[in-house]
Design a protein around this motif. Structure first.
Motif, PDB file in Angstrom:
ATOM      1  N   CYS A  10       1.023  -0.938  -0.206  1.00 29.56           N
ATOM      2  CA  CYS A  10      -0.071   0.106   0.168  1.00 29.56           C
ATOM      3  C   CYS A  10       0.824   1.901  -0.153  1.00 29.56           C
ATOM      4  CB  CYS A  10      -1.172   0.143   1.229  1.00 29.56           C
ATOM      5  SG  CYS A  10      -2.321   1.516   1.241  1.00 29.56           S
TER       6      CYS A  10
ATOM      7  N   LEU B 276       1.189   3.846  -3.279  1.00 30.69           N
ATOM      8  CA  LEU B 276       0.623   5.571  -2.818  1.00 30.69           C
ATOM      9  C   LEU B 276       1.839   5.903  -3.348  1.00 30.69           C
ATOM     10  CD1 LEU B 276      -1.757   4.789   0.246  1.00 30.69           C
ATOM     11  CD2 LEU B 276      -2.488   5.491  -1.824  1.00 30.69           C
TER      12      LEU B 276
ATOM     13  N   VAL C 146      -8.115   3.328  -4.815  1.00 32.59           N
ATOM     14  CA  VAL C 146      -7.421   2.873  -3.111  1.00 32.59           C
ATOM     15  C   VAL C 146      -8.616   2.246  -2.636  1.00 32.59           C
ATOM     16  CG1 VAL C 146      -6.210   4.090  -1.506  1.00 32.59           C
ATOM     17  CG2 VAL C 146      -6.434   4.513  -3.647  1.00 32.59           C
TER      18      VAL C 146
END
Length: 251
Positions: free
Chosen positions: A15, A19, A168
């Protein structure tokens, strides 16, 4: 893939990398730390008119509570029915609005007395909840945010959240701050800043070092809880079963 990393750690690593590839990563500093009830499975957190409110989860243990910031003491609480799993929380015109997880039930309380005033229903799961002065904004664990009319409780708009072109997922606890939506990403220690109109992630805050994973009670003790004091600009964060609540400044 590094040996010894558990599933949660791998998710957090992926993650963070995904990101960070798509949005600026902002720094932070801790300016204060306060006691927090480590038995609280934090699902919703808001700071309104000098008062901290918290929604906690788990069947048979879910609550709505008013908490003293300085001491972490629960000043007032109400327990949900055993078949309800408490989730996101926001304020609306002197009332508190709390979601439940799989029960598709929202509960509205008087903010002063915690009297249960009414309920409403929605489709899908309930995760995070905030408001922008016009709409209730709701997450459901997917990459989608729903905007609800507070009067009819109907969905009037949906936004898909993207970091660059990537969806997301696992958007959880929400907070509306200065025209942007901030969200926890479940099973990570990252906050994302989301543009309400486009759903684009415009910034990321990596808080993996805020409360060391080695000190956490288990894999569910992840970060979850964002509260903004609109009067002073203070920002508070905590997590499920965390013994501390932190006031941070994002830089």
């Amino acid at each position: 893939m590094k040996s010894g990393l558990g599933l949660v750690a791998l998710l957090m690593l992926w993650c963070g990398v995904a990101l960070a590839d798509s949005a600026p990563v902002l720094g932070y500093r801790v300016v204060a730390s306060y006691p927090h009830d480590s038995s609280a499975f934090t699902q919703g957190l808001i700071f309104i008119d000098g008062t901290l409110y918290e929604s906690t989860g788990n069947y048979g243990r879910s609550t709505l509570r008013r908490v003293d910031l300085e001491t972490g003491r629960v000043e007032q609480d109400i327990r949900l029915a055993p078949n309800l799993f408490g989730e996101g929380l926001t304020d609306w015109r002197g009332r508190l609005v709390q979601l439940t997880w799989r029960e598709r039930l929202g509960i509205i309380y008087d903010a002063k007395t915690f009297e249960r005033l009414e309920t409403f229903s929605y489709t899908g799961e309930g995760w995070g909840l905030t408001q922008d002065g016009q709409h209730w904004i709701m997450s459901d664990g997917t990459d989608e945010l729903r905007f609800l009319d507070p009067e009819t409780r109907n969905v009037v708009r949906r936004v898909k959240v993207r970091a660059g072109k990537r969806p997301v997922h696992r958007l959880n606890e929400l907070e509306y701050i200065n025209g942007a939506i901030w969200a926890n990403v479940w099973r990570s220690d990252h906050l994302v800043q989301i543009a309400p109109d486009s759903g684009q992630v415009t910034a990321v805050v990596d808080l993996t070092t805020l409360y060391p994973s080695s000190e956490r009670v288990g894999p569910e003790a992840v970060m979850n809880g964002i509260a903004h004091d609109a009067a002073t600009g203070r920002l508070f964060v905590t997590g499920k079963h965390w013994p501390r609540l932190y006031e941070i400044v994002i830089e």
